[in-house]
Design a protein around this motif. Structure first.
Motif, mmCIF file in Angstrom:
data_model
loop_
_atom_site.group_PDB
_atom_site.id
_atom_site.type_symbol
_atom_site.label_atom_id
_atom_site.label_comp_id
_atom_site.label_asym_id
_atom_site.label_seq_id
_atom_site.Cartn_x
_atom_site.Cartn_y
_atom_site.Cartn_z
ATOM 1 N N SER A 1 0.831 -1.204 0.000
ATOM 2 C CA SER A 1 0.000 0.000 0.000
ATOM 3 C C SER A 1 0.867 1.256 0.000
ATOM 4 O O SER A 1 0.600 2.207 -0.727
ATOM 5 C CB SER A 1 -0.914 0.029 1.233
ATOM 6 O OG SER A 1 -1.807 -1.049 1.203
ATOM 7 N N ALA B 1 2.275 1.815 -3.378
ATOM 8 C CA ALA B 1 1.244 2.292 -4.310
ATOM 9 C C ALA B 1 0.951 3.770 -4.080
ATOM 10 O O ALA B 1 0.818 4.551 -5.041
ATOM 11 C CB ALA B 1 -0.028 1.468 -4.158
ATOM 12 N N MET C 1 -6.671 6.496 -6.364
ATOM 13 C CA MET C 1 -6.438 5.055 -6.253
ATOM 14 C C MET C 1 -7.738 4.276 -6.420
ATOM 15 O O MET C 1 -7.768 3.249 -7.097
ATOM 16 C CB MET C 1 -5.758 4.735 -4.926
ATOM 17 C CG MET C 1 -4.337 5.296 -4.851
ATOM 18 S SD MET C 1 -3.502 4.934 -3.317
ATOM 19 C CE MET C 1 -3.080 3.209 -3.601
ATOM 20 N N ARG C 2 -8.809 4.767 -5.828
ATOM 21 C CA ARG C 2 -10.107 4.090 -5.966
ATOM 22 C C ARG C 2 -10.602 4.159 -7.405
ATOM 23 O O ARG C 2 -11.197 3.199 -7.910
ATOM 24 C CB ARG C 2 -11.134 4.718 -5.014
ATOM 25 C CG ARG C 2 -10.821 4.535 -3.535
ATOM 26 C CD ARG C 2 -10.824 3.099 -3.118
ATOM 27 N NE ARG C 2 -12.177 2.593 -3.086
ATOM 28 C CZ ARG C 2 -12.686 1.849 -2.148
ATOM 29 N NH1 ARG C 2 -11.939 1.485 -1.121
ATOM 30 N NH2 ARG C 2 -13.925 1.441 -2.204
ATOM 31 N N SER D 1 -8.372 0.330 -7.069
ATOM 32 C CA SER D 1 -7.771 -0.115 -5.811
ATOM 33 C C SER D 1 -8.847 -0.231 -4.736
ATOM 34 O O SER D 1 -9.783 0.548 -4.686
ATOM 35 C CB SER D 1 -6.704 0.891 -5.361
ATOM 36 O OG SER D 1 -6.228 0.549 -4.084
ATOM 37 N N ILE E 1 -8.033 0.072 -1.576
ATOM 38 C CA ILE E 1 -7.405 0.691 -0.409
ATOM 39 C C ILE E 1 -8.408 1.567 0.337
ATOM 40 O O ILE E 1 -9.292 2.182 -0.250
ATOM 41 C CB ILE E 1 -6.168 1.514 -0.846
ATOM 42 C CG1 ILE E 1 -5.293 1.859 0.355
ATOM 43 C CG2 ILE E 1 -6.588 2.778 -1.611
ATOM 44 C CD1 ILE E 1 -3.914 2.380 -0.033
#
Length: 136
Positions: A4, A7, A28-29, A33, A35
Motif C-alpha cells: 500500500s 502504491a 487510487m479508488r 484499488s 485501499i
C-alpha cells in the motif's frame, strides 16, 4: 503495508504538485484499488517518517504531500493559485533556527518553513483577466 505504501508513493511520484490524502485515495479508488482512506493516511505518515515525501500545511490547515525531489533538508515556495512548488535551500533559516533554539536552551532543533505566494504565471493571468474585465 509495504504494498500500500509503495502504491501511494507511486501516485505521488506521478503527480506534479502536492496532493491531499483524499486526492490520493480518490485517484487510487478510481483505478480500481480497494485501499481504504485510513490506510492511505497511514502510508503517507510512514512515507513522511521515512523522508520519502514532503508534507506541508496549506493556508487552510490541510496537510498535503508530494514525493521528495531531493534527499537534503529544504523548504518550499508554493503558489497559492496553481500549486506550483519550488524546493529552496535556506541557510539563513537554518542558522536562525539553531540560534533561537540555543538562546532558549534547546538542542536537536528541527523546523519547517513553507513560503506561499503567487507565481509569475498566475500573477500575469490575473493581470490579464483584470485588464479584460476593465475593457468590458
Amino acid at each position: 503495508m509495504t504494498k500500500s505504501r509503495d502504491a501511494v508513493h507511486e501516485i505521488l511520484c506521478q503527480s506534479r504538485g502536492f496532493r491531499s490524502a483524499q486526492d490520493v485515495f480518490a485517484e487510487m479508488r478510481a483505478v480500481g484499488s480497494k485501499i481504504g482512506l485510513t490506510t492511505v493516511y497511514r502510508a503517507l505518515q510512514s512515507l513522511s517518517d521515512a523522508g520519502r515525501v514532503d508534507v506541508l500545511r496549506t493556508d487552510e490547515g490541510e496537510s498535503v504531500y508530494r514525493a521528495c525531489q531531493t534527499d537534503t533538508h529544504h523548504h518550499h515556495l508554493v503558489c497559492r493559485e496553481c500549486g506550483r512548488t519550488i524546493e529552496v535551500a535556506g541557510p539563513d533559516v537554518e542558522r536562525w533556527a539553531e540560534v533561537v533554539g540555543a538562546e532558549h536552551g534547546f538542542i536537536d532543533v528541527t523546523h519547517t518553513v513553507e513560503i506561499f505566494g503567487t507565481c509569475s504565471s498566475c500573477a500575469e493571468a490575473a493581470r490579464s483577466r483584470a485588464e479584460a474585465a476593465g475593457k468590458s
